[in-house]
Design a protein around this motif. Structure first.
Motif, short mmCIF file in Angstrom:
data_model
loop_
_atom_site.label_atom_id
_atom_site.label_comp_id
_atom_site.label_asym_id
_atom_site.label_seq_id
_atom_site.Cartn_x
_atom_site.Cartn_y
_atom_site.Cartn_z
N ASP A 100 0.82 -1.21 0.00
CA ASP A 100 0.00 0.00 0.00
C ASP A 100 0.85 1.26 0.00
O ASP A 100 0.60 2.20 -0.76
N SER A 106 1.21 3.75 -3.24
CA SER A 106 0.69 5.10 -3.01
C SER A 106 1.74 6.15 -3.35
O SER A 106 1.43 7.19 -3.96
N SER A 121 1.57 8.86 -6.41
CA SER A 121 1.66 10.30 -6.13
C SER A 121 2.72 10.96 -7.01
O SER A 121 2.50 12.05 -7.55
N GLN A 173 -3.49 12.88 1.39
CA GLN A 173 -3.09 11.48 1.47
C GLN A 173 -1.58 11.34 1.27
O GLN A 173 -0.92 10.57 1.97
N THR A 222 1.17 9.96 4.07
CA THR A 222 2.15 8.91 3.78
C THR A 222 3.55 9.38 4.10
O THR A 222 4.35 8.64 4.69
#
Length: 255
Positions: A106, A110, A114, A133, A137
Motif C-alpha cells: 500500500d 501510493s 503520487s 493522502q 504517507t
C-alpha cells in the motif's frame, strides 16, 4: 517501474528508446515487449524494480500512455520520499514478515502513484484529498524512520513545516491520534523483535526500551492489550513455533 539509484540504463520498446539515469524512475508496461541494457562498467549500477497493477495509479489511460518509458526525476518532495522508502525497504527486506506485505504494498504503490500524478499534472491541479493522502504517507514514513527516537508531535510538525493542529487533523481523518499511532507502531516493532529467533538472547526490557517503552510494567500492559498475551509468553510461543518449522532439501513449506 524501474528506479535507477546509481548508473544509467537504456530501454527500447521498438517504438521508443530512452535513457534512464540515477535519481530517475521510468514506467514500463510488462505486457509489451521491450529490451534494455545497462550503460557503463559492470557493477556500476544499482536499481529497484517494482511490479504492480496499472489500476493502482488511478490515472486516465492517456496519461499512462504519456508516462510510458518517459524518465521521471525523483526530485524534492514526494520523489525524494519514494526514493528513500525504496532504499530503506530493500536494505531491510530481511526484517519484514509475510504479514507486512499488504502494508508495504500500500505504501509503495501510493508513493509511486503520487509521484506519477505529479509528473502528469501541475501540483496545483491535484485534488486536495490527494495532497493530504500524500502528506499523511510522507509523515508516516518519517515517524517510522525515527521510532527509536523520543518523538513528539511538535517534532513531527516542525519537520514537515506545519502546525500541530494541522498534524492532528491529518491523523484524526484515520480515526487515530498521533500518539496512539506512534504507540501502535512501536508495539509492532517490539512484536517483530520478540518473534525474531535471532534476537532471542536480548532481554525483553532491552527490546522494549529500544522502541520507546522504558517502563517494564507499562510495556507489559500495553503489549498484552494489543496482542492478547504477555511479552514473555508471546516470545515463548514464537520461539517454539520457529523451532518446529524446518525446511528440507527438495521440499517447500507453505507459509
Amino acid at each position: 517501474m524501474l528506479h535507477m539509484r546509481r548508473g544509467q540504463a537504456t530501454l527500447d520498446t521498438g517504438r521508443r528508446r530512452t535513457r534512464v539515469g540515477a535519481g530517475q524512475m521510468v514506467l514500463m508496461d510488462s505486457s509489451r515487449p521491450y529490451s534494455g541494457q545497462f550503460d557503463g562498467p559492470t557493477g556500476a549500477h544499482s536499481f529497484v524494480i517494482v511490479q504492480f497493477s496499472r489500476a493502482v495509479l488511478q490515472l486516465p489511460p492517456r496519461s499512462v500512455q504519456r508516462l510510458h518509458v518517459a524518465p521521471v526525476p525523483l526530485g524534492p518532495g514526494m520523489g525524494v520520499a519514494l526514493s528513500r522508502w525504496l532504499s530503506d525497504i530493500t536494505a531491510r527486506a530481511h526484517e519484514f514478515a509475510q504479514a507486512d506485505g499488504p502494508f508495504l504494498t500500500d505504501v509503495t504503490t501510493s508513493l509511486i502513484a503520487s509521484v506519477l500524478r505529479g509528473a502528469v499534472s501541475p501540483d496545483d491541479a491535484l485534488l486536495p484529498e490527494d495532497r493530504r493522502q500524500a502528506l499523511r504517507t510522507q509523515i508516516r514514513q518519517f515517524v517510522r524512520r525515527h521510532l527509536a527516537d523520543p518523538l513528539t508531535p511538535d517534532d513531527i510538525a516542525a519537520a514537515h513545516q506545519m502546525s500541530r493542529r494541522t498534524l492532528y487533523s491529518l491523523f484524526e481523518e484515520d480515526g487515530l491520534t498521533v500518539a496512539a499511532w506512534i504507540r501502535q507502531e512501536r508495539l509492532e516493532r517490539c512484536r517483530r523483535d520478540l518473534a525474531d529467533p535471532r534476537l532471542a538472547g536480548q532481554p525483553i526490557h532491552s527490546i522494549a526500551a529500544r522502541w520507546g517503552f522504558p517502563d517494564k510494567a507499562h510495556f507489559s500492559r500495553a503489549f498484552r492489550s494489543a496482542y492478547g498475551a504477555a511479552p514473555r509468553d508471546f516470545r515463548r510461543r514464537a520461539t517454539l513455533h520457529a523451532s518446529t518449522t524446518t525446511l528440507r532439501p527438495g521440499t517447500t513449506t507453505a507459509p
